[in-house]
Design an enzyme around this catalytic site. Structure first.
Site, PDB file in Angstrom:
ATOM      1  N   ASP A   1     -25.995 -49.193  51.550  1.00 25.66           N
ATOM      2  CA  ASP A   1     -26.567 -49.775  50.326  1.00 25.66           C
ATOM      3  C   ASP A   1     -28.072 -49.517  50.311  1.00 25.66           C
ATOM      4  OD1 ASP A   1     -27.046 -51.232  48.021  1.00 25.66           O
ATOM      5  OD2 ASP A   1     -27.011 -53.171  49.041  1.00 25.66           O
TER       6      ASP A   1
ATOM      7  N   ASN B   1     -35.526 -47.903  61.588  1.00 24.65           N
ATOM      8  CA  ASN B   1     -35.970 -47.168  60.404  1.00 24.65           C
ATOM      9  C   ASN B   1     -34.917 -46.124  60.058  1.00 24.65           C
ATOM     10  OD1 ASN B   1     -37.182 -45.727  58.394  1.00 24.65           O
ATOM     11  ND2 ASN B   1     -39.082 -45.304  59.513  1.00 24.65           N
TER      12      ASN B   1
ATOM     13  N   CYS C   1     -38.101 -63.560  26.165  1.00 29.64           N
ATOM     14  CA  CYS C   1     -37.415 -62.365  26.660  1.00 29.64           C
ATOM     15  C   CYS C   1     -35.924 -62.642  26.666  1.00 29.64           C
ATOM     16  CB  CYS C   1     -37.896 -61.995  28.061  1.00 29.64           C
ATOM     17  SG  CYS C   1     -36.993 -60.603  28.795  1.00 29.64           S
TER      18      CYS C   1
ATOM     19  N   GLU D   1     -31.362 -52.756  59.473  1.00 26.79           N
ATOM     20  CA  GLU D   1     -32.397 -52.909  58.447  1.00 26.79           C
ATOM     21  C   GLU D   1     -33.735 -52.524  59.048  1.00 26.79           C
ATOM     22  OE1 GLU D   1     -34.611 -53.334  55.475  1.00 26.79           O
ATOM     23  OE2 GLU D   1     -32.515 -53.869  55.064  1.00 26.79           O
TER      24      GLU D   1
ATOM     25  N   ASN E   1     -26.375 -59.694  52.364  1.00 27.27           N
ATOM     26  CA  ASN E   1     -25.591 -59.855  51.143  1.00 27.27           C
ATOM     27  C   ASN E   1     -24.160 -59.355  51.303  1.00 27.27           C
ATOM     28  OD1 ASN E   1     -25.433 -60.495  48.239  1.00 27.27           O
ATOM     29  ND2 ASN E   1     -25.287 -58.283  47.943  1.00 27.27           N
TER      30      ASN E   1
ATOM     31  N   PHE F   1     -28.954 -50.744  55.677  1.00 28.52           N
ATOM     32  CA  PHE F   1     -29.877 -51.325  54.700  1.00 28.52           C
ATOM     33  C   PHE F   1     -29.367 -52.727  54.329  1.00 28.52           C
ATOM     34  CE2 PHE F   1     -29.706 -46.717  54.131  1.00 28.52           C
ATOM     35  CZ  PHE F   1     -31.030 -46.340  54.266  1.00 28.52           C
TER      36      PHE F   1
ATOM     37  N   CYS G   1     -28.161 -47.530  43.515  1.00 29.55           N
ATOM     38  CA  CYS G   1     -28.881 -47.888  42.286  1.00 29.55           C
ATOM     39  C   CYS G   1     -29.523 -46.650  41.660  1.00 29.55           C
ATOM     40  CB  CYS G   1     -29.936 -48.957  42.565  1.00 29.55           C
ATOM     41  SG  CYS G   1     -31.152 -48.503  43.824  1.00 29.55           S
TER      42      CYS G   1
END
Length: 452
Positions: free
Chosen positions: A368, A347, A157, A319, A303, A298, A395
């Site tokens: 995010d 939540n 790959c 989170e 990160n 989130f 995303c």
């Protein structure tokens, strides 16, 4: 389905990277066709509103077309844009983001940011391989075919690190042997960290002693000290299996002096190099002043939270999963920024105005979310709890556009937006947007705050 070959000019690309044209007033999406090309195509699927087709001949070739490097490209669902030059891929994703913002959100960025470019090959630091057996008990290992659940059996790959790609045949051989002994893997996945690469294999039931011994023997003959095998049994938590090692699965953010341990199954960005560039850009966008109270929604393992704390902010990471919150706290302690961080389990998909009020006011906010976006959060933001600046990492351009429209209605200006080529050769788009609270909205906030 039709066997007739039609001919048409391609006007655009859709969000999956397919060419778009119209035949008799009906939209047709053509796999393998690019804008400005004249192609011959055959209909493969007819629907009420549109047809799907495959290009079978190209009579006029786009300057943006290139030769796919992977021999599995036509069948494998792992990539969809290898026939487009890397620069054209980035331009396509940029256009897609802008079009979605304007069409769905009815908003337009004041400034379009220069894209963040990353490596276009061998960039993936994690991947999950599907496993299947045919009627003759021959095992396939690879990614699912486009538009189906069939597994495309691969021996290499181009997106994987070469040391991982080179071991695919050996991994298939191990899984074939185990299947013949009665234990069929559900899936196999790899995670590459800064110290070690983990091969995680999932099975429906506990392995027998001889099968465990088979894995150990295989490892000693096929892999090196830089690898470790983990096992996931009966859907449980993955555990290290062989060999024992002091090395830790982790990634690093050198600019901030951060080491981030993680486990198989954790969400981490698949492209460590581009993630570093993204984190750096986001921290700069937030323009952090020492002591500012900033929310990281989130937040996952931290990160963004930890680099923001290292830059002087007091960070509250929120989170949904309790286990991730515990791990984020551990990561903060490990990196010496636990005093500047607090992590809360909540939540965010059930977020209400009452939830936002319970957080008290943040100076700035990072959002995010997963592909579904953060609609419940942005619709619940209200005076006097509107942060002065929001940086939104996405995303999925369509949910970013939807949420951007809500934020603009609440008094924000979409100051900047741009893409980060996190997923080269695929149509997946990572983008970032900056929202600044307009002065009039800020005045309203100050008046209400003064009354309190």
């Amino acid at each position: 389905m039709e066997t007739e070959v039609n001919v048409a000019e391609i006007s655009a690309l859709d969000y999956e990277g397919r060419g778009v044209t119209k035949v008799g007033g009906k939209t047709v999406f053509i796999k393998g066709a690019l804008p400005s090309e004249r192609v011959g195509f055959r209909i493969v699927r007819q629907k009420k509103q549109f047809d799907e087709a495959e290009a079978v001949a190209i009579f006029k070739v786009s300057d943006e077309r290139t030769v796919p490097q992977c021999r599995y490209f036509e069948r494998c669902g792992g990539c969809s844009l290898q026939h487009i030059s890397p620069a054209a891929q980035v331009a396509f994703k940029q256009r897609m983001m802008e079009e979605q913002l304007e069409r769905i959100g009815k908003v337009k960025p004041k400034q379009i940011l220069l894209p963040i470019y990353g490596h276009v090959w061998h960039y993936r630091d994690r991947a999950r391989f599907s496993v299947s057996l045919d009627k003759l008990c021959r095992l396939k290992l690879g990614f699912q075919a486009k538009k189906t659940n069939d597994v495309v059996d691969i021996s290499s790959c181009m997106l994987l690190p070469k040391p991982v790609s080179d071991k695919l045949s050996a991994i298939r051989g191990l899984l074939q042997d185990l299947a013949e002994e009665g234990s069929v893997a559900r899936f196999a996945e790899f995670y590459r960290g800064s110290e070690i690469t983990v091969l995680n294999i999932a099975f429906k039931s506990k392995l027998r002693q001889n099968e465990e011994n088979r894995i150990r023997q295989w490892f000693d003959s096929e892999l090196s000290d830089g690898w470790q095998v983990w096992l996931q049994i009966e859907g449980g938590v993955s555990q290290p299996f062989y060999p024992k090692t002091d090395k830790t699965l982790k990634y690093t953010l050198p600019e901030f002096g951060i080491e981030m341990p993680f486990r198989p199954g954790d969400f981490t960005q698949i492209n460590t190099d581009t993630n570093r560039l993204m984190v750096s850009r986001v921290v700069k966008m937030l323009d952090i002043r020492r002591g500012e109270r900033i929310a990281d929604l989130f937040c996952g393992l931290g990160n963004f939270s930890l680099p923001m704390a290292k830059s002087g902010a007091d960070v509250v990471g929120i989170e949904g999963a309790e286990n991730l919150v515990r791990r984020a706290r551990q990561n903060a302690r490990l990196n010496g920024c636990d005093r500047q961080t607090d992590f809360i389990a909540a939540n965010l998909f059930d977020c209400t105005e009452k939830t936002v009020a319970s957080w008290e006011r943040f100076d700035k906010m990072l959002i995010d979310p997963p592909r579904s976006g953060a609609y419940e959060v942005v619709k619940s933001l209200h005076t006097p709890y509107l942060p002065q600046k929001i940086v939104y990492v996405s995303c999925n351009p369509s949910t970013l556009a939807r949420d951007a429209g809500v934020l603009v209605e609440k008094g924000y200006m979409l100051s900047q937006a741009g893409i980060m080529n996190m997923f080269a050769q695929t149509s997946h788009t990572e983008s970032v947007a900056v929202f600044d609270l307009l002065p009039q909205t800020g005045k309203n906030f100050l008046k209400i705050k003064g009354k309190d």
